[in-house]
Design an enzyme around this catalytic site. Structure first.
Site, PDB file in Angstrom:
ATOM      1  N   HIS A  69     -27.036   3.746 -88.403  1.00  0.00           N
ATOM      2  CA  HIS A  69     -27.784   3.715 -87.239  1.00  0.00           C
ATOM      3  C   HIS A  69     -29.021   4.108 -87.155  1.00  0.00           C
ATOM      4  O   HIS A  69     -29.459   5.090 -87.750  1.00  0.00           O
ATOM      5  CB  HIS A  69     -26.768   3.981 -85.937  1.00  0.00           C
ATOM      6  CG  HIS A  69     -25.625   3.332 -85.899  1.00  0.00           C
ATOM      7  ND1 HIS A  69     -24.890   3.371 -84.811  1.00  0.00           N
ATOM      8  CD2 HIS A  69     -24.935   2.552 -86.615  1.00  0.00           C
ATOM      9  CE1 HIS A  69     -23.708   2.641 -84.824  1.00  0.00           C
ATOM     10  NE2 HIS A  69     -23.595   2.386 -86.131  1.00  0.00           N
ATOM     11  N   GLU A  71     -30.328   6.030 -85.168  1.00  0.00           N
ATOM     12  CA  GLU A  71     -30.667   7.633 -84.640  1.00  0.00           C
ATOM     13  C   GLU A  71     -30.061   8.537 -85.740  1.00  0.00           C
ATOM     14  O   GLU A  71     -30.871   9.513 -86.322  1.00  0.00           O
ATOM     15  CB  GLU A  71     -29.679   7.756 -83.470  1.00  0.00           C
ATOM     16  CG  GLU A  71     -29.936   6.823 -82.315  1.00  0.00           C
ATOM     17  CD  GLU A  71     -29.285   5.791 -82.074  1.00  0.00           C
ATOM     18  OE1 GLU A  71     -29.000   5.327 -81.051  1.00  0.00           O
ATOM     19  OE2 GLU A  71     -29.008   5.103 -83.233  1.00  0.00           O
ATOM     20  N   CYS A 101     -24.668   5.086 -79.407  1.00  0.00           N
ATOM     21  CA  CYS A 101     -23.524   4.816 -79.307  1.00  0.00           C
ATOM     22  C   CYS A 101     -22.635   6.167 -79.475  1.00  0.00           C
ATOM     23  O   CYS A 101     -23.184   7.004 -79.600  1.00  0.00           O
ATOM     24  CB  CYS A 101     -23.043   3.801 -80.334  1.00  0.00           C
ATOM     25  SG  CYS A 101     -23.186   4.693 -82.003  1.00  0.00           S
ATOM     26  N   CYS A 104     -23.370   7.999 -82.692  1.00  0.00           N
ATOM     27  CA  CYS A 104     -24.981   8.597 -82.519  1.00  0.00           C
ATOM     28  C   CYS A 104     -24.910   9.849 -81.742  1.00  0.00           C
ATOM     29  O   CYS A 104     -25.579  10.799 -82.076  1.00  0.00           O
ATOM     30  CB  CYS A 104     -25.682   7.812 -82.341  1.00  0.00           C
ATOM     31  SG  CYS A 104     -25.912   6.190 -83.658  1.00  0.00           S
TER      32      CYS A 104
END
Length: 179
Positions: A69, A71, A101, A104
């Site tokens: 992801h 992040e 999410c 993260c």
């Protein structure tokens, strides 16, 4: 616009203004990342002096890795650049085009990032893309307990537009099958 912003502290107009500027820039850059196979999220980490430390897009599909992801990629790049797994002494802020999410949030908490600023809230990400953001009860207060500042719902309209275009263009929205 600041009345729709979510925060786990009294809203600081200077912090909010800086976050709006950075998130708008990330949203402006994101279509190019998407055109190159990344996305639909982009994150950046800055130090307290406004220096860009790292910026990365989501690369789950292009690199065939579920935890890539934006992040997580950005934290990984910052740790590599600063040669540490503990970013807490650097007083860093993470800016991301959408609410992190559940995965993260864990990565952010354990990395030592001090502040998070995000665009599109998870509910809208789920409605637009169908991606499951995960179970995140009272996470803003949990982060406050850990001295991590959070501001969210920043520049939401433009962020939603980028996500809608991503879906309309037929890009893959990754998610595990749930039978």
């Amino acid at each position: 616009m600041s009345d729709s912003v979510t925060a786990n502290e009294k809203i600081n107009p200077n912090k909010l203004s800086k976050a709006q500027k950075i998130i708008r820039q990330l949203q402006k850059e994101l279509p190019q990342y998407i055109a190159n196979g990344s996305g639909p999220f982009l994150a950046a980490i800055y130090d307290a002096n406004g220096n860009l430390i790292a910026k990365e897009a989501n690369s789950v599909v292009s690199e065939i890795c579920s935890h890539n992801h934006a992040e997580m990629n950005t934290i990984r790049a910052a740790e590599k650049k600063l040669k540490t797994y503990d970013l807490s002494s650097y007083n860093l802020s993470l800016y991301v085009t959408a609410e992190p999410c559940i995965m993260c949030l864990g990565g952010i908490m354990w990395s030592g990032i001090k502040e998070i600023y995000y665009g599109v809230p998870s509910k809208r990400v789920e409605e637009i893309t169908g991606f499951d953001e995960g179970f995140k009860p009272d996470w803003l207060n949990e982060f406050k307990k850990r001295n991590i500042t959070v501001y969210g719902n920043i520049e939401v309209e433009k962020g939603e537009e980028v996500l809608q275009n991503y879906v309309l263009q037929g890009h893959t929205v990754y998610k595990p099958e749930r039978s």
